[in-house]
Design a protein around this motif. Structure first.
Motif, PDB file in Angstrom:
ATOM      1  N   SER A  68     -25.862  -1.758 -27.438  1.00 46.64           N
ATOM      2  CA  SER A  68     -25.589  -0.957 -28.636  1.00 46.64           C
ATOM      3  C   SER A  68     -25.881   0.520 -28.391  1.00 46.64           C
ATOM      4  O   SER A  68     -26.807   1.076 -28.977  1.00 46.64           O
ATOM      5  N   PRO A  69     -25.084   1.167 -27.530  1.00 43.51           N
ATOM      6  CA  PRO A  69     -25.313   2.595 -27.293  1.00 43.51           C
ATOM      7  C   PRO A  69     -24.890   3.424 -28.496  1.00 43.51           C
ATOM      8  O   PRO A  69     -23.979   3.049 -29.213  1.00 43.51           O
ATOM      9  N   ARG A  70     -25.571   4.519 -28.722  1.00 44.16           N
ATOM     10  CA  ARG A  70     -25.165   5.457 -29.770  1.00 44.16           C
ATOM     11  C   ARG A  70     -24.397   6.576 -29.107  1.00 44.16           C
ATOM     12  O   ARG A  70     -24.947   7.300 -28.284  1.00 44.16           O
ATOM     13  N   PRO A  71     -23.135   6.734 -29.431  1.00 39.97           N
ATOM     14  CA  PRO A  71     -22.372   7.830 -28.825  1.00 39.97           C
ATOM     15  C   PRO A  71     -22.923   9.177 -29.270  1.00 39.97           C
ATOM     16  O   PRO A  71     -23.445   9.315 -30.365  1.00 39.97           O
ATOM     17  N   GLN A  72     -22.800  10.157 -28.386  1.00 40.93           N
ATOM     18  CA  GLN A  72     -23.164  11.536 -28.708  1.00 40.93           C
ATOM     19  C   GLN A  72     -21.886  12.351 -28.687  1.00 40.93           C
ATOM     20  O   GLN A  72     -21.105  12.268 -27.738  1.00 40.93           O
ATOM     21  N   VAL A  73     -21.663  13.141 -29.718  1.00 43.67           N
ATOM     22  CA  VAL A  73     -20.447  13.936 -29.827  1.00 43.67           C
ATOM     23  C   VAL A  73     -20.506  15.097 -28.840  1.00 43.67           C
ATOM     24  O   VAL A  73     -21.430  15.911 -28.880  1.00 43.67           O
ATOM     25  N   LEU A  74     -19.528  15.143 -27.952  1.00 43.69           N
ATOM     26  CA  LEU A  74     -19.406  16.250 -27.011  1.00 43.69           C
ATOM     27  C   LEU A  74     -18.537  17.346 -27.620  1.00 43.69           C
ATOM     28  O   LEU A  74     -18.854  18.518 -27.544  1.00 43.69           O
ATOM     29  N   ALA A  75     -17.422  16.955 -28.255  1.00 44.92           N
ATOM     30  CA  ALA A  75     -16.519  17.936 -28.882  1.00 44.92           C
ATOM     31  C   ALA A  75     -15.508  17.209 -29.753  1.00 44.92           C
ATOM     32  O   ALA A  75     -15.318  16.001 -29.636  1.00 44.92           O
ATOM     33  N   GLY A  76     -14.846  17.979 -30.600  1.00 50.64           N
ATOM     34  CA  GLY A  76     -13.770  17.460 -31.427  1.00 50.64           C
ATOM     35  C   GLY A  76     -12.697  18.513 -31.597  1.00 50.64           C
ATOM     36  O   GLY A  76     -12.980  19.709 -31.533  1.00 50.64           O
ATOM     37  N   THR A  77     -11.468  18.060 -31.769  1.00 52.67           N
ATOM     38  CA  THR A  77     -10.352  18.967 -32.025  1.00 52.67           C
ATOM     39  C   THR A  77      -9.538  18.415 -33.186  1.00 52.67           C
ATOM     40  O   THR A  77      -9.714  17.265 -33.588  1.00 52.67           O
ATOM     41  N   GLY A  78      -8.631  19.208 -33.685  1.00 48.16           N
ATOM     42  CA  GLY A  78      -7.772  18.762 -34.774  1.00 48.16           C
ATOM     43  C   GLY A  78      -8.107  19.461 -36.066  1.00 48.16           C
ATOM     44  O   GLY A  78      -9.201  20.004 -36.244  1.00 48.16           O
ATOM     45  N   LYS A  79      -7.159  19.441 -36.973  1.00 48.49           N
ATOM     46  CA  LYS A  79      -7.306  20.158 -38.241  1.00 48.49           C
ATOM     47  C   LYS A  79      -8.486  19.674 -39.063  1.00 48.49           C
ATOM     48  O   LYS A  79      -9.129  20.435 -39.748  1.00 48.49           O
ATOM     49  N   GLN A  80      -8.784  18.369 -38.987  1.00 50.37           N
ATOM     50  CA  GLN A  80      -9.853  17.819 -39.806  1.00 50.37           C
ATOM     51  C   GLN A  80     -11.240  18.083 -39.231  1.00 50.37           C
ATOM     52  O   GLN A  80     -12.230  17.789 -39.858  1.00 50.37           O
ATOM     53  N   LEU A  81     -11.342  18.615 -38.015  1.00 52.42           N
ATOM     54  CA  LEU A  81     -12.639  18.787 -37.376  1.00 52.42           C
ATOM     55  C   LEU A  81     -13.079  20.240 -37.272  1.00 52.42           C
ATOM     56  O   LEU A  81     -13.889  20.586 -36.427  1.00 52.42           O
ATOM     57  N   ALA A  82     -12.610  21.086 -38.143  1.00 54.67           N
ATOM     58  CA  ALA A  82     -12.993  22.498 -38.099  1.00 54.67           C
ATOM     59  C   ALA A  82     -14.499  22.669 -38.264  1.00 54.67           C
ATOM     60  O   ALA A  82     -15.096  23.590 -37.730  1.00 54.67           O
ATOM     61  N   SER A  83     -15.139  21.743 -38.953  1.00 54.27           N
ATOM     62  CA  SER A  83     -16.582  21.862 -39.187  1.00 54.27           C
ATOM     63  C   SER A  83     -17.403  21.659 -37.914  1.00 54.27           C
ATOM     64  O   SER A  83     -18.582  21.972 -37.888  1.00 54.27           O
ATOM     65  N   MET A  84     -16.810  21.129 -36.855  1.00 54.98           N
ATOM     66  CA  MET A  84     -17.546  20.940 -35.604  1.00 54.98           C
ATOM     67  C   MET A  84     -17.753  22.266 -34.896  1.00 54.98           C
ATOM     68  O   MET A  84     -18.563  22.362 -33.992  1.00 54.98           O
ATOM     69  N   GLY A  85     -17.024  23.277 -35.295  1.00 53.87           N
ATOM     70  CA  GLY A  85     -17.222  24.610 -34.748  1.00 53.87           C
ATOM     71  C   GLY A  85     -16.809  24.745 -33.295  1.00 53.87           C
ATOM     72  O   GLY A  85     -16.327  23.817 -32.678  1.00 53.87           O
ATOM     73  N   ARG A  86     -17.000  25.923 -32.794  1.00 53.93           N
ATOM     74  CA  ARG A  86     -16.658  26.223 -31.413  1.00 53.93           C
ATOM     75  C   ARG A  86     -17.851  26.870 -30.742  1.00 53.93           C
ATOM     76  O   ARG A  86     -18.517  27.701 -31.325  1.00 53.93           O
ATOM     77  N   GLU A  87     -18.082  26.489 -29.509  1.00 49.25           N
ATOM     78  CA  GLU A  87     -19.099  27.167 -28.728  1.00 49.25           C
ATOM     79  C   GLU A  87     -18.444  28.363 -28.071  1.00 49.25           C
ATOM     80  O   GLU A  87     -17.226  28.445 -27.957  1.00 49.25           O
ATOM     81  N   ASP A  88     -19.291  29.275 -27.608  1.00 48.42           N
ATOM     82  CA  ASP A  88     -18.763  30.391 -26.842  1.00 48.42           C
ATOM     83  C   ASP A  88     -18.063  29.844 -25.606  1.00 48.42           C
ATOM     84  O   ASP A  88     -18.427  28.798 -25.081  1.00 48.42           O
ATOM     85  N   THR A  89     -17.066  30.576 -25.138  1.00 48.44           N
ATOM     86  CA  THR A  89     -16.368  30.158 -23.938  1.00 48.44           C
ATOM     87  C   THR A  89     -17.326  30.166 -22.754  1.00 48.44           C
ATOM     88  O   THR A  89     -18.278  30.943 -22.718  1.00 48.44           O
ATOM     89  N   LEU A  90     -17.093  29.297 -21.808  1.00 55.12           N
ATOM     90  CA  LEU A  90     -17.917  29.238 -20.606  1.00 55.12           C
ATOM     91  C   LEU A  90     -17.278  30.027 -19.471  1.00 55.12           C
ATOM     92  O   LEU A  90     -17.742  29.978 -18.350  1.00 55.12           O
ATOM     93  N   ASP A  91     -16.208  30.773 -19.785  1.00 60.24           N
ATOM     94  CA  ASP A  91     -15.499  31.572 -18.784  1.00 60.24           C
ATOM     95  C   ASP A  91     -15.104  30.741 -17.564  1.00 60.24           C
ATOM     96  O   ASP A  91     -15.316  31.141 -16.426  1.00 60.24           O
ATOM     97  N   MET A  92     -14.539  29.576 -17.838  1.00 58.63           N
ATOM     98  CA  MET A  92     -14.108  28.707 -16.751  1.00 58.63           C
ATOM     99  C   MET A  92     -12.883  29.284 -16.060  1.00 58.63           C
ATOM    100  O   MET A  92     -12.125  30.056 -16.657  1.00 58.63           O
ATOM    101  N   ALA A  93     -12.692  28.896 -14.814  1.00 54.87           N
ATOM    102  CA  ALA A  93     -11.569  29.377 -14.012  1.00 54.87           C
ATOM    103  C   ALA A  93     -10.248  28.797 -14.520  1.00 54.87           C
ATOM    104  O   ALA A  93     -10.206  27.710 -15.081  1.00 54.87           O
ATOM    105  N   GLY A  94      -9.176  29.547 -14.285  1.00 53.15           N
ATOM    106  CA  GLY A  94      -7.837  29.061 -14.617  1.00 53.15           C
ATOM    107  C   GLY A  94      -7.525  29.124 -16.097  1.00 53.15           C
ATOM    108  O   GLY A  94      -8.371  29.434 -16.925  1.00 53.15           O
ATOM    109  N   MET A  95      -6.283  28.814 -16.409  1.00 57.66           N
ATOM    110  CA  MET A  95      -5.804  28.793 -17.790  1.00 57.66           C
ATOM    111  C   MET A  95      -5.515  27.352 -18.190  1.00 57.66           C
ATOM    112  O   MET A  95      -4.808  26.649 -17.462  1.00 57.66           O
ATOM    113  N   PRO A  96      -6.041  26.905 -19.329  1.00 58.87           N
ATOM    114  CA  PRO A  96      -5.743  25.536 -19.746  1.00 58.87           C
ATOM    115  C   PRO A  96      -4.267  25.397 -20.124  1.00 58.87           C
ATOM    116  O   PRO A  96      -3.673  26.336 -20.664  1.00 58.87           O
TER     117      PRO A  96
END
Length: 183
Positions: A68-96
């Motif tokens: 019975s593991p408890r999942p931990q939320v890493l991230a969410g996307t989509g119109k209904q998940l605006a409340s999850m917010g955004r972290e600052d960019t990590l300045d990763m290489a390349g363009m998604p």
């Protein structure tokens, strides 16, 4: 209506398959913690991407806590998940390859296998359809990765894969398959 219930099963964790309804109940019930790397600790960077504008969640599971593991939320996307917010960019290489609304960048703990379950929910009129895929990999300290989640419009087929980014001098990156991926 026909209900499409999929099961999360991450390769290497045969004894730990969770019905989507359990994950949803935990997420919607507010009792799922967020996944975080301790401040000042070494980390790897991961860019999480989805092919859909529908609600998609990326959760980390710990197989040591099965059955019975408890999942931990890493991230969410989509119109209904605006409340999850955004972290600052990590300045990763390349363009998604996906737009910012479908992309999140997060820190993860390096050096041990990370199990990620990705679940998305179809938009109305198929709002009870969902699709989940699981992957795992071993991130390295300072490494940069992408988890690319693909789902069809009806939420009946989906997949996830882990790619390693190899930064170049111009800020771009070569994208290669992550050799430690399972699932």
């Amino acid at each position: 209506r026909r209900r499409h219930t999929r099961y999360i099963s991450v390769t290497g964790v045969q004894t730990c398959a969770l019905p989507i309804s359990v994950v949803l109940a935990l997420l919607l019930g507010g009792c799922v913690p967020y996944y975080r790397v301790p401040s000042g600790a070494p980390f790897a960077s991961v860019r999480l991407m989805t092919s859909t504008d529908d609600r998609t969640t990326f959760n980390v599971l710990d197989p040591a806590k099965c059955p019975s593991p408890r999942p931990q939320v890493l991230a969410g996307t989509g119109k209904q998940l605006a409340s999850m917010g955004r972290e600052d960019t990590l300045d990763m290489a390349g363009m998604p390859p996906e737009p910012p609304s479908r992309t999140r960048e997060r820190k993860v703990v390096p050096g041990k296998r990370l199990y990620v379950a990705v679940t998305s929910y179809a938009a109305p009129p198929a709002d009870d359809a969902r699709c989940a895929a699981g992957v795992s990999f071993v991130p390295q300290a300072g490494g940069q990765y992408e988890i690319r989640y693909w789902r069809d419009d009806a939420a009946t087929q989906c997949s996830a894969r882990v790619l390693r980014l190899q930064p170049d001098a111009d800020g771009g990156a070569k994208v290669v398959q992550e050799p430690t991926q399972q699932g």
